[in-house]
Design a protein around this motif. Structure first.
Motif, PDB file in Angstrom:
ATOM      1  N   GLY A  24       0.635  -1.271   0.125  1.00  0.00           N
ATOM      2  CA  GLY A  24      -0.014   0.208   0.146  1.00  0.00           C
ATOM      3  C   GLY A  24       1.080   1.474   0.112  1.00  0.00           C
ATOM      4  O   GLY A  24       0.895   2.452  -0.532  1.00  0.00           O
ATOM      5  N   LYS A  27       2.509   2.154  -3.377  1.00  0.00           N
ATOM      6  CA  LYS A  27       1.107   2.317  -4.254  1.00  0.00           C
ATOM      7  C   LYS A  27       0.893   4.224  -4.192  1.00  0.00           C
ATOM      8  O   LYS A  27       0.855   5.210  -4.937  1.00  0.00           O
ATOM      9  CB  LYS A  27       0.084   1.717  -4.015  1.00  0.00           C
ATOM     10  N   PHE A  38      -0.891  -0.385 -12.767  1.00  0.00           N
ATOM     11  CA  PHE A  38      -1.784   0.425 -12.660  1.00  0.00           C
ATOM     12  C   PHE A  38      -2.685   1.137 -13.986  1.00  0.00           C
ATOM     13  O   PHE A  38      -3.713   1.236 -14.382  1.00  0.00           O
ATOM     14  CB  PHE A  38      -2.231   1.006 -11.622  1.00  0.00           C
ATOM     15  N   PHE A  47      -7.308   5.119  -8.608  1.00  0.00           N
ATOM     16  CA  PHE A  47      -7.722   3.433  -8.509  1.00  0.00           C
ATOM     17  C   PHE A  47      -6.802   3.083  -7.378  1.00  0.00           C
ATOM     18  O   PHE A  47      -6.442   2.187  -6.693  1.00  0.00           O
ATOM     19  CB  PHE A  47      -8.368   2.838  -9.166  1.00  0.00           C
ATOM     20  N   ARG A  48      -4.769   3.445  -8.219  1.00  0.00           N
ATOM     21  CA  ARG A  48      -4.218   3.093  -7.343  1.00  0.00           C
ATOM     22  C   ARG A  48      -3.940   3.846  -5.710  1.00  0.00           C
ATOM     23  O   ARG A  48      -3.978   2.964  -4.732  1.00  0.00           O
ATOM     24  CB  ARG A  48      -2.960   3.854  -8.305  1.00  0.00           C
ATOM     25  N   THR A  51      -6.794   2.253  -3.796  1.00  0.00           N
ATOM     26  CA  THR A  51      -6.188   0.869  -3.262  1.00  0.00           C
ATOM     27  C   THR A  51      -5.086   0.519  -2.292  1.00  0.00           C
ATOM     28  O   THR A  51      -4.690   0.020  -1.180  1.00  0.00           O
ATOM     29  CB  THR A  51      -6.117  -0.414  -4.764  1.00  0.00           C
ATOM     30  N   ILE A  54      -6.738   1.482   0.373  1.00  0.00           N
ATOM     31  CA  ILE A  54      -7.286   0.052   1.238  1.00  0.00           C
ATOM     32  C   ILE A  54      -6.210  -0.658   2.994  1.00  0.00           C
ATOM     33  O   ILE A  54      -6.852  -0.630   3.260  1.00  0.00           O
ATOM     34  CB  ILE A  54      -8.174  -0.334   0.310  1.00  0.00           C
ATOM     35  N   GLU A  55      -5.404  -1.049   1.461  1.00  0.00           N
ATOM     36  CA  GLU A  55      -4.341  -1.688   1.950  1.00  0.00           C
ATOM     37  C   GLU A  55      -3.908  -1.343   3.220  1.00  0.00           C
ATOM     38  O   GLU A  55      -3.399  -2.049   4.593  1.00  0.00           O
ATOM     39  CB  GLU A  55      -2.961  -1.597   1.013  1.00  0.00           C
ATOM     40  N   THR A  78     -10.036  -6.709  -0.888  1.00  0.00           N
ATOM     41  CA  THR A  78      -8.494  -6.632  -2.000  1.00  0.00           C
ATOM     42  C   THR A  78      -7.789  -8.256  -3.671  1.00  0.00           C
ATOM     43  O   THR A  78      -7.335  -7.720  -4.272  1.00  0.00           O
ATOM     44  CB  THR A  78      -7.726  -5.675  -1.787  1.00  0.00           C
ATOM     45  N   GLY A  81     -10.210  -8.823  -5.726  1.00  0.00           N
ATOM     46  CA  GLY A  81      -9.936  -8.124  -7.309  1.00  0.00           C
ATOM     47  C   GLY A  81      -8.762  -7.971  -7.481  1.00  0.00           C
ATOM     48  O   GLY A  81      -8.921  -8.367  -9.128  1.00  0.00           O
ATOM     49  N   ALA A  82      -7.896  -7.926  -7.316  1.00  0.00           N
ATOM     50  CA  ALA A  82      -6.183  -8.945  -7.529  1.00  0.00           C
ATOM     51  C   ALA A  82      -5.587  -8.957  -8.314  1.00  0.00           C
ATOM     52  O   ALA A  82      -5.525  -9.822  -9.195  1.00  0.00           O
ATOM     53  CB  ALA A  82      -4.870  -8.924  -6.045  1.00  0.00           C
TER      54      ALA A  82
END
Length: 120
Positions: A24, A27, A38, A47-48, A51, A54-55, A78, A81-82
């Motif tokens: 994270g 990112k 990304f 979105f990067r 993400t 969130i991480e 997450t 999604g990955a």
């Protein structure tokens, strides 16, 4: 929980925390590999950042009593999604995401009772 289970869960949470704080953070910092990844996904760099937030947040929540299940659930979603992104767009290297997702699922299962608690 018995002593072995407690230590194993601690080790899994520590591993997930280190992995997701690093990923994270990369990112959010804008490491070139992450920017390129990304770009390949094609949704946009916002979105990067999302993400990454969130991480990092979920890695922290793994240690907050009452919120550990939410953190683990966020990491699991997450990683799902990955896996989808790897299989559909990025290439066949979905195994790391699958392993991290499985570990997040273990933590989610271990703290599943936190979802049943009601405030007050």
């Amino acid at each position: 929980m018995d002593r072995i289970t407690t230590y194993a869960l601690f080790a899994i949470k520590a591993f997930l925390s280190i992995a997701f704080l690093a990923a994270g953070g990369a990112k959010l910092y804008g490491v070139a590999m992450m920017v390129g990844t990304f770009d390949m996904i094609g949704v946009g760099q916002w979105f990067r950042y999302l993400t990454g937030v969130i991480e990092v947040a979920a890695a922290i929540l793994l240690w907050v009593p009452g919120l550990r299940a939410i953190g683990a659930g966020a990491l699991l979603v997450t990683m799902i999604g990955a896996i989808i992104a790897h299989l559909a767009i990025l290439g066949p290297s979905a195994m790391p995401a699958a392993v991290l997702g499985l570990l997040a699922g273990v933590v989610l299962y271990a703290h599943r009772r936190e979802f049943a608690r009601t405030p007050g």
